[in-house]
Write a protein that holds these residues in place. Structure first.
Motif, short mmCIF file in Angstrom:
data_model
loop_
_atom_site.label_atom_id
_atom_site.label_comp_id
_atom_site.label_asym_id
_atom_site.label_seq_id
_atom_site.Cartn_x
_atom_site.Cartn_y
_atom_site.Cartn_z
N SER A 36 0.85 -1.19 0.00
CA SER A 36 0.00 0.00 0.00
C SER A 36 0.89 1.24 0.00
O SER A 36 1.67 1.43 0.94
CB SER A 36 -0.91 0.01 1.22
OG SER A 36 -1.74 -1.13 1.24
N GLY A 37 0.78 2.05 -1.03
CA GLY A 37 1.60 3.24 -1.15
C GLY A 37 2.76 3.01 -2.09
O GLY A 37 3.60 2.15 -1.83
N LEU A 38 2.81 3.77 -3.19
CA LEU A 38 3.83 3.55 -4.22
C LEU A 38 4.69 4.78 -4.48
O LEU A 38 5.59 4.73 -5.30
CB LEU A 38 3.16 3.11 -5.53
CG LEU A 38 2.30 1.84 -5.47
CD1 LEU A 38 1.66 1.58 -6.83
CD2 LEU A 38 3.11 0.64 -5.00
N GLU A 39 4.41 5.88 -3.80
CA GLU A 39 5.14 7.11 -4.08
C GLU A 39 6.60 7.03 -3.64
O GLU A 39 7.49 7.54 -4.30
CB GLU A 39 4.45 8.30 -3.40
CG GLU A 39 3.14 8.71 -4.09
CD GLU A 39 2.62 10.01 -3.55
OE1 GLU A 39 3.28 10.63 -2.68
OE2 GLU A 39 1.54 10.45 -4.00
N GLU A 40 6.84 6.41 -2.50
CA GLU A 40 8.20 6.26 -2.00
C GLU A 40 8.72 4.86 -2.33
O GLU A 40 8.01 4.04 -2.92
CB GLU A 40 8.24 6.51 -0.49
CG GLU A 40 7.78 7.92 -0.11
CD GLU A 40 7.82 8.15 1.38
OE1 GLU A 40 8.06 7.18 2.14
OE2 GLU A 40 7.59 9.30 1.80
N GLU A 41 9.95 4.57 -1.96
CA GLU A 41 10.53 3.25 -2.18
C GLU A 41 9.67 2.20 -1.49
O GLU A 41 9.36 2.33 -0.30
CB GLU A 41 11.96 3.21 -1.63
CG GLU A 41 12.72 1.96 -1.99
CD GLU A 41 14.16 1.99 -1.48
OE1 GLU A 41 15.03 1.34 -2.10
OE2 GLU A 41 14.41 2.67 -0.45
N THR A 42 9.24 1.19 -2.22
CA THR A 42 8.37 0.17 -1.63
C THR A 42 9.19 -0.79 -0.78
O THR A 42 10.42 -0.85 -0.87
CB THR A 42 7.64 -0.63 -2.72
OG1 THR A 42 8.61 -1.40 -3.45
CG2 THR A 42 6.86 0.28 -3.65
N ASP A 43 8.49 -1.58 0.04
CA ASP A 43 9.17 -2.56 0.88
C ASP A 43 9.94 -3.56 0.03
O ASP A 43 11.07 -3.94 0.37
CB ASP A 43 8.16 -3.28 1.77
CG ASP A 43 7.54 -2.34 2.80
OD1 ASP A 43 8.11 -1.26 3.05
OD2 ASP A 43 6.49 -2.68 3.36
N SER A 44 9.35 -4.01 -1.06
CA SER A 44 10.04 -4.95 -1.95
C SER A 44 11.31 -4.35 -2.52
O SER A 44 12.34 -5.02 -2.63
CB SER A 44 9.11 -5.40 -3.08
OG SER A 44 8.03 -6.17 -2.58
N GLU A 45 11.25 -3.07 -2.88
CA GLU A 45 12.43 -2.39 -3.42
C GLU A 45 13.52 -2.23 -2.36
O GLU A 45 14.71 -2.37 -2.64
CB GLU A 45 12.02 -1.04 -4.00
CG GLU A 45 11.19 -1.16 -5.28
CD GLU A 45 10.51 0.13 -5.66
OE1 GLU A 45 10.01 0.22 -6.80
OE2 GLU A 45 10.45 1.08 -4.83
N PRO A 57 6.99 -10.69 -7.10
CA PRO A 57 6.08 -9.55 -7.30
C PRO A 57 4.90 -9.59 -6.32
O PRO A 57 4.38 -10.66 -5.99
CB PRO A 57 5.58 -9.73 -8.74
CG PRO A 57 6.55 -10.67 -9.38
CD PRO A 57 7.07 -11.55 -8.30
N GLU A 58 4.51 -8.44 -5.86
CA GLU A 58 3.35 -8.35 -4.98
C GLU A 58 2.09 -8.83 -5.70
O GLU A 58 1.94 -8.63 -6.90
CB GLU A 58 3.13 -6.91 -4.51
CG GLU A 58 4.31 -6.29 -3.77
CD GLU A 58 5.21 -5.48 -4.68
OE1 GLU A 58 5.27 -5.79 -5.91
OE2 GLU A 58 5.87 -4.55 -4.18
N ALA A 59 1.18 -9.42 -4.95
CA ALA A 59 -0.11 -9.81 -5.52
C ALA A 59 -0.94 -8.55 -5.82
O ALA A 59 -1.67 -8.50 -6.81
CB ALA A 59 -0.87 -10.74 -4.57
N THR A 64 -2.69 4.05 -2.78
CA THR A 64 -2.98 4.79 -1.56
C THR A 64 -2.20 4.25 -0.37
O THR A 64 -2.26 3.05 -0.09
CB THR A 64 -4.49 4.72 -1.24
OG1 THR A 64 -5.23 5.21 -2.37
CG2 THR A 64 -4.83 5.56 -0.02
N PRO A 65 -1.46 5.10 0.35
CA PRO A 65 -0.71 4.65 1.53
C PRO A 65 -1.62 4.54 2.75
O PRO A 65 -1.78 5.50 3.53
CB PRO A 65 0.36 5.74 1.70
CG PRO A 65 -0.28 6.96 1.15
CD PRO A 65 -1.20 6.52 0.04
N ILE A 70 -8.79 -0.31 3.06
CA ILE A 70 -9.30 0.97 2.58
C ILE A 70 -8.52 1.44 1.35
O ILE A 70 -9.08 2.08 0.45
CB ILE A 70 -9.26 2.03 3.71
CG1 ILE A 70 -10.05 3.28 3.31
CG2 ILE A 70 -7.84 2.39 4.09
CD1 ILE A 70 -11.53 3.06 3.14
N ALA A 71 -7.23 1.11 1.28
CA ALA A 71 -6.44 1.47 0.10
C ALA A 71 -7.02 0.81 -1.14
O ALA A 71 -7.11 1.43 -2.21
CB ALA A 71 -4.98 1.06 0.29
#
Length: 202
Positions: A36-45, A57-59, A64-65, A70-71
């Motif tokens: 949830s939330g793609l504007e900053e570095e993601t957890d996977s990254e 890859p995430e499912a 929305t962060p 709700i996202a």
């Protein structure tokens, strides 16, 4: 076989950094089912950068962060719980926020963990409030029949808090990951090696 779910007592407490350190130390692939939330570095990254392991890859990648339930609604996405079943083999799966965060309006992460029956590592920060948050998290997981591998602390040493959480809950204390600065792959590996026994994760 190294196969664990990493959850936590709250959001922003260091689950991803610990996941990266464990993945790097064991050479285990990593998977974050819902981002949830793609504007900053993601957890996977972050894990890919720090651990250098295969990252699945995430499912679901939600813009929305916010909590996944709700996202997904804001993004117009319907989360299918069946898509969140961890693939077989060695894997480190990271949840989102705390163990009782809703994935959908009908399913909490802890309920997914109970379905999966993959041993869970609970990450807890060492700051004020951690005793209550940690014991409530562990109790909620136990009530749902979730297998708990142990608890990992993140932050500066607070021996009494760490000890009493393990003693009261009956959950094994696996170690403590200190604040790593600067946060590089090499420094993270050194911190893990100095504070954990790799045999506890095999």
């Amino acid at each position: 076989m190294t196969r664990f779910v990493v959850t936590g007592t709250d959001t922003g407490i260091g689950k991803t950094i610990f996941s990266a350190s464990l993945a790097r130390a064991t050479g285990t692939p990593y998977w974050k089912p819902v981002q949830s939330g793609l504007e900053e570095e993601t957890d996977s990254e972050i894990v890919a950068r720090l651990a250098g392991v295969p990252v699945r890859p995430e499912a679901y990648r939600l813009v929305t962060p916010a909590s996944p339930h709700i996202a997904a609604e804001i993004d117009g996405v319907a989360i299918d719980i069946e898509r969140l079943t961890p693939p077989p083999g060695e894997l480190i799966v990271e949840g989102a926020g705390g163990a009782l965060v809703p994935v959908t309006r009908r399913t909490l992460y802890a309920e997914l963990f109970a379905r999966w029956q993959v041993p869970v590592i609970v990450c807890a920060r060492t700051s004020l409030g951690t005793i209550n948050h940690s014991l409530l998290t562990i109790e909620a997981l136990k009530r749902r029949g979730v297998p708990i591998h142990g608890v990992v602390f993140v932050g500066d040493a607070v021996e009494d808090s760490e000890a009493i959480i393990a003693d009261v809950s009956g959950v094994r204390r696996l170690g403590r990951l200190p604040v790593v600065a600067p946060l590089t792959s090499e420094n993270l590996a050194a911190a893990f090696g100095a504070n954990f026994d790799i045999a506890d994760f095999r």
